[in-house]
Design a protein around this motif. Structure first.
Motif, PDB file in Angstrom:
ATOM      1  N   ILE A  63       0.800  -1.179   0.135  1.00  5.56           N
ATOM      2  CA  ILE A  63       0.019  -0.050  -0.045  1.00  5.56           C
ATOM      3  C   ILE A  63       0.821   1.260   0.051  1.00  5.56           C
ATOM      4  O   ILE A  63       0.625   2.001  -0.763  1.00  5.56           O
ATOM      5  N   GLU A  64       1.970   1.283   0.892  1.00  7.64           N
ATOM      6  CA  GLU A  64       2.832   2.308   1.054  1.00  7.64           C
ATOM      7  C   GLU A  64       3.398   2.824  -0.345  1.00  7.64           C
ATOM      8  O   GLU A  64       3.697   3.981  -0.676  1.00  7.64           O
ATOM      9  N   LYS A  65       3.522   1.999  -1.260  1.00  8.51           N
ATOM     10  CA  LYS A  65       4.282   1.991  -2.705  1.00  8.51           C
ATOM     11  C   LYS A  65       3.334   2.819  -3.374  1.00  8.51           C
ATOM     12  O   LYS A  65       3.669   3.731  -4.478  1.00  8.51           O
ATOM     13  N   VAL A  71      -0.345   4.681   4.796  1.00 13.91           N
ATOM     14  CA  VAL A  71       0.488   4.092   5.938  1.00 13.91           C
ATOM     15  C   VAL A  71       1.319   4.829   6.802  1.00 13.91           C
ATOM     16  O   VAL A  71       1.726   6.141   6.397  1.00 13.91           O
ATOM     17  N   THR A  72       1.388   4.434   8.028  1.00 11.46           N
ATOM     18  CA  THR A  72       2.290   5.064   8.984  1.00 11.46           C
ATOM     19  C   THR A  72       3.066   3.865   9.581  1.00 11.46           C
ATOM     20  O   THR A  72       2.679   2.748   9.626  1.00 11.46           O
ATOM     21  N   LYS A  79       4.664  -1.262  10.633  1.00 14.64           N
ATOM     22  CA  LYS A  79       3.753  -0.218   9.804  1.00 14.64           C
ATOM     23  C   LYS A  79       2.356  -0.711   9.865  1.00 14.64           C
ATOM     24  O   LYS A  79       2.013  -1.796  10.248  1.00 14.64           O
ATOM     25  N   ALA A  80       1.592   0.355   9.680  1.00 18.94           N
ATOM     26  CA  ALA A  80      -0.022   0.205  10.035  1.00 18.94           C
ATOM     27  C   ALA A  80      -0.698   0.952   8.892  1.00 18.94           C
ATOM     28  O   ALA A  80       0.013   1.878   8.462  1.00 18.94           O
ATOM     29  N   GLU A  84      -9.447   3.069   5.788  1.00 20.76           N
ATOM     30  CA  GLU A  84     -10.463   4.046   5.415  1.00 20.76           C
ATOM     31  C   GLU A  84      -9.841   5.036   4.344  1.00 20.76           C
ATOM     32  O   GLU A  84     -10.464   5.396   3.354  1.00 20.76           O
ATOM     33  N   LYS A  85      -8.464   5.198   4.255  1.00 25.58           N
ATOM     34  CA  LYS A  85      -7.765   6.083   3.277  1.00 25.58           C
ATOM     35  C   LYS A  85      -7.790   5.363   1.966  1.00 25.58           C
ATOM     36  O   LYS A  85      -7.088   5.623   0.881  1.00 25.58           O
TER      37      LYS A  85
END
Length: 107
Positions: A63-65, A71-72, A79-80, A84-85
């Protein structure tokens, strides 16, 4: 917060609070880079998360990519994902698919 009952929550999303609004481009190609998965939670990580057994979800690094805003990285280094986003990306991908279907139907 871990709650056992129903929770009703709303996220502030009023247009009047936003500027530089842009539609997510190439949403379908971004969705194609991520996977929906079933998996089993590893045991021995009770200090990091309370989950056990089989579950369903996504991989934060994937997802981060494509959507780094969702992502945080927590203080513990793991990572989490804010699921919703991911919804806006999926909405735009569906619209792209719909346009392709309409184009094929008109041929």
């Amino acid at each position: 917060i871990k709650a056992g009952g129903d929770i009703i929550a709303y996220s502030t999303s009023d247009e009047r609070l936003k500027e530089n609004v842009q539609t997510i481009q190439n949403a379908l190609s971004k969705v194609e880079l991520i996977s929906g998965n079933t998996y089993d939670w590893k045991e021995g990580f009770d200090n990091i998360h309370p989950h056990k057994g089989n579950d369903v979800g996504v991989i934060a690094q994937e997802i981060e990519k494509v959507l780094p805003q969702s992502v945080t990285e927590r203080e513990n280094g793991y990572k989490a994902v804010n699921y919703e986003k991911i919804v806006p990306l999926l909405i735009e991908a569906i619209k792209e698919l719909s346009a392709k279907v309409k184009e094929l139907e008109n041929k």
